[in-house]
Write a protein that holds these residues in place. Structure first.
Motif, PDB file in Angstrom:
ATOM      1  N   GLN A   4      51.746  35.272  36.655  1.00 33.19           N
ATOM      2  CA  GLN A   4      52.523  36.351  36.045  1.00 33.19           C
ATOM      3  C   GLN A   4      52.048  37.692  36.614  1.00 33.19           C
ATOM      4  OE1 GLN A   4      55.098  35.657  34.008  1.00 33.19           O
ATOM      5  NE2 GLN A   4      54.599  33.527  34.457  1.00 33.19           N
ATOM      6  N   PRO A   5      52.879  38.736  36.519  1.00 35.58           N
ATOM      7  CA  PRO A   5      52.496  40.054  37.064  1.00 35.58           C
ATOM      8  C   PRO A   5      51.234  40.639  36.421  1.00 35.58           C
ATOM      9  CG  PRO A   5      54.842  40.013  36.573  1.00 35.58           C
ATOM     10  CD  PRO A   5      54.264  38.737  36.051  1.00 35.58           C
ATOM     11  N   ASP A   6      50.934  40.245  35.187  1.00 40.46           N
ATOM     12  CA  ASP A   6      49.752  40.782  34.510  1.00 40.46           C
ATOM     13  C   ASP A   6      48.546  39.860  34.630  1.00 40.46           C
ATOM     14  OD1 ASP A   6      50.862  38.821  32.890  1.00 40.46           O
ATOM     15  OD2 ASP A   6      50.248  39.801  31.033  1.00 40.46           O
ATOM     16  N   GLU A   7      48.568  38.915  35.582  1.00 35.46           N
ATOM     17  CA  GLU A   7      47.466  37.976  35.763  1.00 35.46           C
ATOM     18  C   GLU A   7      46.921  38.062  37.184  1.00 35.46           C
ATOM     19  OE1 GLU A   7      48.660  34.323  32.809  1.00 35.46           O
ATOM     20  OE2 GLU A   7      49.559  34.341  34.800  1.00 35.46           O
ATOM     21  N   LYS A   8      45.689  37.600  37.352  1.00 38.63           N
ATOM     22  CA  LYS A   8      45.057  37.505  38.662  1.00 38.63           C
ATOM     23  C   LYS A   8      44.055  36.363  38.620  1.00 38.63           C
ATOM     24  CE  LYS A   8      41.234  40.686  37.723  1.00 38.63           C
ATOM     25  NZ  LYS A   8      40.536  41.882  38.167  1.00 38.63           N
ATOM     26  N   TYR A   9      43.510  36.030  39.775  1.00 41.36           N
ATOM     27  CA  TYR A   9      42.497  34.986  39.849  1.00 41.36           C
ATOM     28  C   TYR A   9      41.116  35.623  39.831  1.00 41.36           C
ATOM     29  CZ  TYR A   9      46.196  31.745  41.113  1.00 41.36           C
ATOM     30  OH  TYR A   9      47.316  30.967  41.103  1.00 41.36           O
ATOM     31  N   CYS A  10      40.183  34.997  39.133  1.00 40.14           N
ATOM     32  CA  CYS A  10      38.797  35.458  39.106  1.00 40.14           C
ATOM     33  C   CYS A  10      38.237  35.391  40.527  1.00 40.14           C
ATOM     34  CB  CYS A  10      37.973  34.587  38.165  1.00 40.14           C
ATOM     35  SG  CYS A  10      36.187  34.905  38.251  1.00 40.14           S
ATOM     36  N   THR A  11      37.520  36.419  40.935  1.00 40.47           N
ATOM     37  CA  THR A  11      36.964  36.454  42.283  1.00 40.47           C
ATOM     38  C   THR A  11      35.826  35.460  42.475  1.00 40.47           C
ATOM     39  OG1 THR A  11      35.500  38.263  41.639  1.00 40.47           O
ATOM     40  CG2 THR A  11      37.596  38.868  42.679  1.00 40.47           C
ATOM     41  N   GLU A  12      35.264  34.949  41.405  1.00 45.09           N
ATOM     42  CA  GLU A  12      34.149  34.005  41.505  1.00 45.09           C
ATOM     43  C   GLU A  12      34.571  32.559  41.287  1.00 45.09           C
ATOM     44  OE1 GLU A  12      30.310  32.790  42.230  1.00 45.09           O
ATOM     45  OE2 GLU A  12      31.151  34.785  42.489  1.00 45.09           O
ATOM     46  N   CYS A  13      35.199  32.278  40.140  1.00 43.39           N
ATOM     47  CA  CYS A  13      35.510  30.887  39.783  1.00 43.39           C
ATOM     48  C   CYS A  13      36.960  30.505  40.028  1.00 43.39           C
ATOM     49  CB  CYS A  13      35.140  30.603  38.332  1.00 43.39           C
ATOM     50  SG  CYS A  13      36.188  31.436  37.117  1.00 43.39           S
ATOM     51  N   GLY A  14      37.833  31.496  40.273  1.00 41.13           N
ATOM     52  CA  GLY A  14      39.235  31.209  40.548  1.00 41.13           C
ATOM     53  C   GLY A  14      40.093  30.986  39.314  1.00 41.13           C
ATOM     54  N   CYS A  24      35.248  38.136  33.829  1.00 37.34           N
ATOM     55  CA  CYS A  24      35.951  36.866  33.647  1.00 37.34           C
ATOM     56  C   CYS A  24      35.460  36.189  32.373  1.00 37.34           C
ATOM     57  CB  CYS A  24      35.717  35.954  34.849  1.00 37.34           C
ATOM     58  SG  CYS A  24      36.416  34.297  34.651  1.00 37.34           S
ATOM     59  N   PRO A  25      36.358  35.812  31.453  1.00 41.35           N
ATOM     60  CA  PRO A  25      35.931  35.149  30.227  1.00 41.35           C
ATOM     61  C   PRO A  25      35.401  33.734  30.473  1.00 41.35           C
ATOM     62  CG  PRO A  25      38.325  35.401  30.269  1.00 41.35           C
ATOM     63  CD  PRO A  25      37.782  36.089  31.465  1.00 41.35           C
ATOM     64  N   LYS A  26      35.753  33.134  31.595  1.00 45.14           N
ATOM     65  CA  LYS A  26      35.311  31.767  31.875  1.00 45.14           C
ATOM     66  C   LYS A  26      33.891  31.721  32.442  1.00 45.14           C
ATOM     67  CE  LYS A  26      36.555  27.527  34.236  1.00 45.14           C
ATOM     68  NZ  LYS A  26      37.425  26.881  35.195  1.00 45.14           N
ATOM     69  N   ARG A  30      31.482  39.927  36.688  1.00 43.75           N
ATOM     70  CA  ARG A  30      32.240  41.176  36.771  1.00 43.75           C
ATOM     71  C   ARG A  30      33.180  41.092  37.962  1.00 43.75           C
ATOM     72  NH1 ARG A  30      32.112  45.789  34.405  1.00 43.75           N
ATOM     73  NH2 ARG A  30      30.127  45.421  33.409  1.00 43.75           N
ATOM     74  N   GLN A  31      34.410  41.527  37.755  1.00 44.42           N
ATOM     75  CA  GLN A  31      35.435  41.458  38.792  1.00 44.42           C
ATOM     76  C   GLN A  31      35.359  42.674  39.703  1.00 44.42           C
ATOM     77  OE1 GLN A  31      37.568  38.554  38.951  1.00 44.42           O
ATOM     78  NE2 GLN A  31      35.760  38.123  37.725  1.00 44.42           N
ATOM     79  N   THR A  32      35.430  42.418  40.989  1.00 46.04           N
ATOM     80  CA  THR A  32      35.457  43.497  41.964  1.00 46.04           C
ATOM     81  C   THR A  32      36.880  43.624  42.487  1.00 46.04           C
ATOM     82  OG1 THR A  32      34.872  41.952  43.717  1.00 46.04           O
ATOM     83  CG2 THR A  32      33.075  43.145  42.672  1.00 46.04           C
ATOM     84  N   PRO A  33      37.274  44.794  42.921  1.00 45.22           N
ATOM     85  CA  PRO A  33      38.626  44.931  43.453  1.00 45.22           C
ATOM     86  C   PRO A  33      38.795  44.101  44.722  1.00 45.22           C
ATOM     87  CG  PRO A  33      37.398  46.988  43.687  1.00 45.22           C
ATOM     88  CD  PRO A  33      36.543  46.038  42.918  1.00 45.22           C
ATOM     89  N   ALA A  34      40.023  43.666  44.969  1.00 43.03           N
ATOM     90  CA  ALA A  34      40.317  42.864  46.152  1.00 43.03           C
ATOM     91  C   ALA A  34      40.028  43.674  47.403  1.00 43.03           C
ATOM     92  CB  ALA A  34      41.770  42.420  46.135  1.00 43.03           C
TER      93      ALA A  34
END
Length: 118
Positions: A4-14, A24-26, A30-34
């Motif tokens: 969805q437009p308001d979702e993304k993949y976690c940079t660590e676990c996907g 990431c709640p999973k 901490r998320q870094t910008p792409a």
């Protein structure tokens, strides 16, 4: 299942998380910008690039380098074994074009896991 437009993949676990999430709640990372803003140069959660895979397929498809890069070792070996026939060259070129037109979400779902796809 499309992203969805308001979702993304976690940079660590996907994991699929909210686009505005800073952690990431999973996995709790901490998320870094792409690193890239263009979707063509975007990096999958496992560090694989769709652009790199497409270029490998277009230029080195006859040897199956793109298959090794995407984690399909068995298919990479098949491409090497049959490279003398010219068939892997044609198939590699077609796969390169398909990788270029593939959406970022499809690439991440198919090849964004820890150890590759099909």
């Amino acid at each position: 299942m499309a992203i969805q437009p308001d979702e993304k993949y976690c940079t660590e676990c996907g994991a699929l998380i909210n686009r505005k999430a800073e952690i990431c709640p999973k996995c709790g990372i901490r998320q870094t910008p792409a690193p890239f803003t263009s979707s063509l140069g975007a990096i999958a959660p496992n560090g694989r690039s769709r652009l790199a895979a497409a270029l490998f397929a277009l230029f080195l498809g006859s040897l199956g380098i793109h298959k090794f890069y995407l984690g399909s070792i068995g298919w990479g070996i098949m491409y090497i074994l049959f490279c003398w026939t010219g068939i892997p060259t044609i198939v590699g070129f077609i796969e390169g074009v398909l990788l270029l037109i593939m959406s970022e979400e499809t690439f991440n779902m198919k090849y964004g896991g820890s150890y590759g796809g099909s």
